[in-house]
Design an enzyme around this catalytic site. Sequence first.
Site, PDB file in Angstrom:
ATOM      1  N   CYS A 250     -42.131  54.619 -64.335  1.00 37.80           N
ATOM      2  CA  CYS A 250     -43.066  54.229 -64.055  1.00 37.80           C
ATOM      3  C   CYS A 250     -43.246  53.531 -65.587  1.00 37.80           C
ATOM      4  CB  CYS A 250     -44.513  54.771 -63.896  1.00 37.80           C
ATOM      5  SG  CYS A 250     -44.669  55.959 -64.459  1.00 37.80           S
TER       6      CYS A 250
ATOM      7  N   CYS B 105     -38.134  59.008 -63.062  1.00 42.17           N
ATOM      8  CA  CYS B 105     -39.530  57.957 -62.033  1.00 42.17           C
ATOM      9  C   CYS B 105     -39.456  56.544 -63.647  1.00 42.17           C
ATOM     10  CB  CYS B 105     -40.369  58.649 -63.236  1.00 42.17           C
ATOM     11  SG  CYS B 105     -41.862  57.217 -62.997  1.00 42.17           S
TER      12      CYS B 105
ATOM     13  N   ASP C  55     -66.075  57.410 -48.270  1.00 44.71           N
ATOM     14  CA  ASP C  55     -66.152  58.640 -47.407  1.00 44.71           C
ATOM     15  C   ASP C  55     -67.840  58.289 -46.829  1.00 44.71           C
ATOM     16  OD1 ASP C  55     -67.879  59.559 -49.854  1.00 44.71           O
ATOM     17  OD2 ASP C  55     -66.266  60.585 -50.283  1.00 44.71           O
TER      18      ASP C  55
ATOM     19  N   ASP D 105     -56.364  60.908 -49.283  1.00 51.84           N
ATOM     20  CA  ASP D 105     -56.873  60.883 -50.294  1.00 51.84           C
ATOM     21  C   ASP D 105     -57.001  61.703 -51.389  1.00 51.84           C
ATOM     22  OD1 ASP D 105     -60.348  61.856 -50.701  1.00 51.84           O
ATOM     23  OD2 ASP D 105     -59.359  61.407 -48.735  1.00 51.84           O
TER      24      ASP D 105
ATOM     25  N   HIS E 119     -48.747  57.783 -64.674  1.00 48.93           N
ATOM     26  CA  HIS E 119     -48.170  58.532 -64.007  1.00 48.93           C
ATOM     27  C   HIS E 119     -48.195  59.078 -62.882  1.00 48.93           C
ATOM     28  CE1 HIS E 119     -44.227  60.104 -63.687  1.00 48.93           C
ATOM     29  NE2 HIS E 119     -45.407  62.003 -63.278  1.00 48.93           N
TER      30      HIS E 119
ATOM     31  N   CYS F  32     -43.080  56.625 -67.896  1.00 45.95           N
ATOM     32  CA  CYS F  32     -41.538  57.232 -68.358  1.00 45.95           C
ATOM     33  C   CYS F  32     -41.348  56.412 -68.898  1.00 45.95           C
ATOM     34  CB  CYS F  32     -41.396  57.950 -67.074  1.00 45.95           C
ATOM     35  SG  CYS F  32     -42.572  59.597 -65.896  1.00 45.95           S
TER      36      CYS F  32
END
Lengths: 380, 380
Positions: free
Chosen positions: B312, B310, B94, B272, B341, B315
């Site tokens: 991931c 999920c 930014d 973002d 996560h 999880c």
Amino acid sequence: MTRPRFSFSIAATDGKARTGTIAMRRGDIRTPAFMPVGTAATVKAMRPAEVRAAGADIILGNTYHLMLRPGAERVARLGGLHGFMGWDRPILTDSGGYQVMSLSALTKMSEDGVAFASHIDGSKHMLTPERSMEIQRLLGSDIVMAFDECTRNGVTHDEAARSMERSMRWAKRSRDAFDAGVDHAAGAALFGIQQGSLDEGLRKASGQALVEIGFDGYAVGGLAVGEGQEAMFACLDYAPGQLPEDRPRYLMGVGKPDDIVGAVERGIDMFDCVLPTRSGRNGQAFTWTGPLNIRNARFAEDMGPLDPECGCPVCTGWSRAYLHHLVKAKEILGAMLMTQHNIHFYQSLMQHLRDAIAEKRLSAFAQAFRTRYGKGRQAD
Amino acid sequence: MTRPRFSFSIAATDGKARTGTIAMRRGDIRTPAFMPVGTAATVKAMRPAEVRAAGADIILGNTYHLMLRPGAERVARLGGLHGFMGWDRPILTDSGGYQVMSLSALTKMSEDGVAFASHIDGSKHMLTPERSMEIQRLLGSDIVMAFDECTRNGVTHDEAARSMERSMRWAKRSRDAFDAGVDHAAGAALFGIQQGSLDEGLRKASGQALVEIGFDGYAVGGLAVGEGQEAMFACLDYAPGQLPEDRPRYLMGVGKPDDIVGAVERGIDMFDCVLPTRSGRNGQAFTWTGPLNIRNARFAEDMGPLDPECGCPVCTGWSRAYLHHLVKAKEILGAMLMTQHNIHFYQSLMQHLRDAIAEKRLSAFAQAFRTRYGKGRQAD
């Protein structure tokens, strides 16, 4: 093939030092071994897979912390400590005796045990040999430590004797309570803890009392409590020899890398210490040329790795300058990476010690290590 | 094959929504894209490899934070932000304009730029379009943002107009300064930022001014500053359409999962937000049935995963009960796993959105998402 409950085989010796393997249901433990400390069901700032990748065969859990939060009964309802935290290899749990005295408030000792108030919420609890065995069973510990009193540094001979004798009575109660938990005892091991402060006679009496009861392994307790390295080594010149040669010997709460090297030379097989994890969170890195504090301004633009001789993911991935930045900015990743390096360093040190013993060159390795590590330590 | 400096190709559209790819020297960015925020040269509590494994093609770095610590010139001397932090894919930085107003003390705005004192050590600094471009060049940014003033929510039409017009003059100065950094400009892209508060006419004028200057991509700025989702969506009903259809459109600082879904439906390609990382450190997990706070006592013995849908590593590896324990005990691993996560959840949401657009079923997906996610949100 069924794995053994507990079997210790010594593959090679070099002077008083030994290298070998402890075989247990959940895996082998190569000795001399360093056990990273997983106080509250986590080796702080590390995932279990990262601890394993660093080379750890076994970790330590703290009975005192876990009984208070999340609670031993809760861990048991959730299937035990291994599944809870995601570590499927051996876990050694301490008895809670040391930390109840150092961390809790309002302790009251008696022959029965220790009454205390939680340092977290003030709730009242009682630890006895029987309750300590129960908690360690509820956690699903692989190596259970007898409940003892860690004798303070600097006590009189009489105080040390009385404290040691109580610990020996508690060791017997621990043995009986452990054996009564039949299902757990069938898969787990129980270690006794030698006390006796810095007195050779008391240490000997303690060792004999423990052997009479009979344990799978034996810890040297009551050291690294402020007596200094010289006094500790003087005690280790005789204490391990008072314990059975065919059983693992565990020096509790030790220590600095040079403490470990000296203790291995004196016949110790197992270690645990918060130093690599706690120091990592505080910005201290262990290297082959001594510890360094990454906060030091001289690292701000140092593009080299933490330790040029280290092959860990941190040293191959990031610079001292980046770690300096992370730690100065109090970034969590700084604690993660510094801890990861330190655990790798400790495990690498243990591997070097095992190799040196197997090749009968421990003395040369230890001398070279002390020279380089000590010089670096003075320069920092 | 040489990779392009910047090329945006739209593979499919569904209503106003688009899915495609931005190709850049350091890699492809699949759109709609969510960029995890790496404020101080780290996506907090995550290693770069973990960010990548979650599915992120690009991360965001903050000019304001990095110019103060470790400093842009220092990052340049250390070889740039990518090597410094170990992320070799695209980085968007930014301009510093938003955070200098929200975080620093003693700011003084002028036509030239903003003078301010560091929130870290009080040191004096100046940000101008030229200095912002220089800093982003020193960092080695792949997508550079024009320096602008983020108009506050609730200003009058005249204030919004004056602020937007100054941002447009700064956009031109940013373009000129960016182009003057010839070597960097040859490999990086520059995005302009539309302002104009919630006024359709001002937004249109801003869009036209930006297109006249010419940018690789266009951000919708000045939203998610307190106006609420309804007002934001009302603005997004027209604002993206005022920006070139063949260029990526980036909604800065957004947002909650349902914000993202609604913005994608309105033609936004990039996002973002600190929400998944910051919420993770605070114990909030995002799930397909809405957010949940893992500190809640009802999770203390919940052996299920954070989100049953999920896949991931968190999880599949640990229970809600364990995460509850870690977060309550303020363990670093709690922040690590909750963040991991959440970043996975956000990246998974983007993949679902990309797939839904490609298969022309975005409306059905969005409706189903809102129903389940919104119900869960109310229940928590």
